[in-house]
Motif scaffolding. Structure first.
Motif, PDB file in Angstrom:
ATOM      1  N   LEU A  26      50.526  40.264  25.355  1.00  0.00           N
ATOM      2  CA  LEU A  26      49.300  41.033  25.556  1.00  0.00           C
ATOM      3  C   LEU A  26      48.235  40.084  26.075  1.00  0.00           C
ATOM      4  O   LEU A  26      47.831  39.154  25.373  1.00  0.00           O
ATOM      5  CB  LEU A  26      48.844  41.674  24.249  1.00  0.00           C
ATOM      6  N   MET A  27      47.826  40.295  27.295  1.00  0.00           N
ATOM      7  CA  MET A  27      46.873  39.393  27.931  1.00  0.00           C
ATOM      8  C   MET A  27      45.555  40.105  28.169  1.00  0.00           C
ATOM      9  O   MET A  27      45.524  41.198  28.743  1.00  0.00           O
ATOM     10  CB  MET A  27      47.430  38.899  29.264  1.00  0.00           C
ATOM     11  N   ARG A  28      44.484  39.464  27.729  1.00  0.00           N
ATOM     12  CA  ARG A  28      43.167  39.953  28.114  1.00  0.00           C
ATOM     13  C   ARG A  28      42.940  39.490  29.549  1.00  0.00           C
ATOM     14  O   ARG A  28      43.294  38.364  29.904  1.00  0.00           O
ATOM     15  CB  ARG A  28      42.084  39.379  27.200  1.00  0.00           C
ATOM     16  N   HIS A  29      42.393  40.366  30.377  1.00  0.00           N
ATOM     17  CA  HIS A  29      42.131  39.975  31.762  1.00  0.00           C
ATOM     18  C   HIS A  29      41.473  38.604  31.793  1.00  0.00           C
ATOM     19  O   HIS A  29      40.780  38.204  30.862  1.00  0.00           O
ATOM     20  CB  HIS A  29      41.246  41.006  32.470  1.00  0.00           C
ATOM     21  N   ALA A  30      41.688  37.884  32.875  1.00  0.00           N
ATOM     22  CA  ALA A  30      41.143  36.535  33.010  1.00  0.00           C
ATOM     23  C   ALA A  30      39.617  36.583  33.166  1.00  0.00           C
ATOM     24  O   ALA A  30      39.012  37.656  33.253  1.00  0.00           O
ATOM     25  CB  ALA A  30      41.800  35.835  34.197  1.00  0.00           C
ATOM     26  N   ARG A  31      39.021  35.401  33.190  1.00  0.00           N
ATOM     27  CA  ARG A  31      37.559  35.262  33.215  1.00  0.00           C
ATOM     28  C   ARG A  31      36.954  36.017  34.387  1.00  0.00           C
ATOM     29  O   ARG A  31      37.436  35.958  35.502  1.00  0.00           O
ATOM     30  CB  ARG A  31      37.181  33.787  33.285  1.00  0.00           C
ATOM     31  N   ILE A  32      35.857  36.713  34.093  1.00  0.00           N
ATOM     32  CA  ILE A  32      35.175  37.509  35.113  1.00  0.00           C
ATOM     33  C   ILE A  32      33.972  36.768  35.668  1.00  0.00           C
ATOM     34  O   ILE A  32      33.582  35.721  35.158  1.00  0.00           O
ATOM     35  CB  ILE A  32      34.769  38.893  34.569  1.00  0.00           C
ATOM     36  N   SER A  33      33.393  37.346  36.694  1.00  0.00           N
ATOM     37  CA  SER A  33      32.309  36.700  37.431  1.00  0.00           C
ATOM     38  C   SER A  33      31.041  36.520  36.614  1.00  0.00           C
ATOM     39  O   SER A  33      30.225  35.674  36.946  1.00  0.00           O
ATOM     40  CB  SER A  33      31.998  37.496  38.694  1.00  0.00           C
ATOM     41  N   ASN A  52      34.493  41.665  38.471  1.00  0.00           N
ATOM     42  CA  ASN A  52      35.734  41.111  39.013  1.00  0.00           C
ATOM     43  C   ASN A  52      35.968  39.680  38.538  1.00  0.00           C
ATOM     44  O   ASN A  52      35.092  39.040  37.965  1.00  0.00           O
ATOM     45  CB  ASN A  52      35.704  41.181  40.533  1.00  0.00           C
ATOM     46  N   LEU A  53      37.172  39.171  38.814  1.00  0.00           N
ATOM     47  CA  LEU A  53      37.541  37.825  38.399  1.00  0.00           C
ATOM     48  C   LEU A  53      36.702  36.777  39.128  1.00  0.00           C
ATOM     49  O   LEU A  53      36.390  36.919  40.311  1.00  0.00           O
ATOM     50  CB  LEU A  53      39.013  37.543  38.690  1.00  0.00           C
ATOM     51  N   SER A  54      36.406  35.723  38.403  1.00  0.00           N
ATOM     52  CA  SER A  54      35.771  34.539  38.986  1.00  0.00           C
ATOM     53  C   SER A  54      36.875  33.629  39.518  1.00  0.00           C
ATOM     54  O   SER A  54      38.068  33.864  39.282  1.00  0.00           O
ATOM     55  CB  SER A  54      34.972  33.804  37.909  1.00  0.00           C
ATOM     56  N   GLU A  55      36.494  32.567  40.200  1.00  0.00           N
ATOM     57  CA  GLU A  55      37.488  31.583  40.650  1.00  0.00           C
ATOM     58  C   GLU A  55      38.222  30.997  39.449  1.00  0.00           C
ATOM     59  O   GLU A  55      39.439  30.788  39.497  1.00  0.00           O
ATOM     60  CB  GLU A  55      36.827  30.477  41.483  1.00  0.00           C
ATOM     61  N   GLU A  56      37.488  30.724  38.372  1.00  0.00           N
ATOM     62  CA  GLU A  56      38.130  30.203  37.154  1.00  0.00           C
ATOM     63  C   GLU A  56      39.120  31.227  36.603  1.00  0.00           C
ATOM     64  O   GLU A  56      40.204  30.870  36.137  1.00  0.00           O
ATOM     65  CB  GLU A  56      37.091  29.836  36.091  1.00  0.00           C
ATOM     66  N   GLY A  57      38.769  32.514  36.651  1.00  0.00           N
ATOM     67  CA  GLY A  57      39.678  33.558  36.184  1.00  0.00           C
ATOM     68  C   GLY A  57      40.964  33.583  36.992  1.00  0.00           C
ATOM     69  O   GLY A  57      42.058  33.708  36.443  1.00  0.00           O
TER      70      GLY A  57
END
Length: 175
Positions: A26-33, A52-57
């Motif tokens: 179960l993954m929480r979406h990656a880091r957002i903007s 939306n996702l950031s570059e880090e995400g």
């Protein structure tokens, strides 16, 4: 700015468990903007109207994919929330995903609707018990409702699937 993709921190127990199959990731979406947009799902699919996702995400999701590939972990199914940030996370981390509206953030709709979606996901997990691995890319409240674990952006909770669809947490993977 491109963020260097350092390795994800993996709980070795979680990786070994997934290598055996029969587990849910179960993954929480990656880091957002971080832009202050309301929790909105644009039914037209226009991601410009969502957070939306950031570059880090993007780097977080790619680190997870590299780690899972290196460990040889396979997934029979990858399901994702319809939010753009979750779909992009799933695509980057797993290379594929099927949108499942039951993984929509629980804060969308009424509490009864959220409870019904959680029950539907539990039923889907029950049907998957004893088979290969399944990945769910979703949101913090959804993961909390299924595992009683609070996940940070890009974090993974790995759990063994019981025949009832209940989950026994075995470890975590941090971005």
């Amino acid at each position: 700015q491109i963020v260097a993709a350092s390795p994800a921190h993996a709980d070795e127990t979680a990786i070994k468990a997934m290598a055996q199959g029969g587990h849910a990731l179960l993954m929480r979406h990656a880091r957002i903007s971080g832009h202050a947009k309301a929790m909105v799902l644009d039914p037209s699919g226009n991601c410009a109207n969502e957070e939306n996702l950031s570059e880090e995400g993007r780097a977080q999701a790619q680190r997870l994919r590299a780690m899972l590939d290196k460990a040889g972990v396979k997934f029979d199914a990858v399901l994702t929330s319809p939010f753009c940030r979750a779909k992009e996370t799933a695509q980057l981390a797993f290379g594929k995903a099927t949108v499942d509206t039951d993984l929509t953030a629980l804060e969308i709709g009424t509490p009864a609707q959220g409870q019904a979606r959680t029950q539907a996901v539990t039923g889907q997990l029950a049907r998957h018990a004893g088979k290969g691995n399944i990945a769910l890319v979703t949101h913090r409240p959804n993961i909390d409702a299924l595992t009683m674990e609070l996940a940070e952006e890009g974090e993974v909770v790995v759990a063994r699937i019981q025949p009832s669809g209940a989950l026994d947490v075995v470890g975590r993977i941090k971005p």
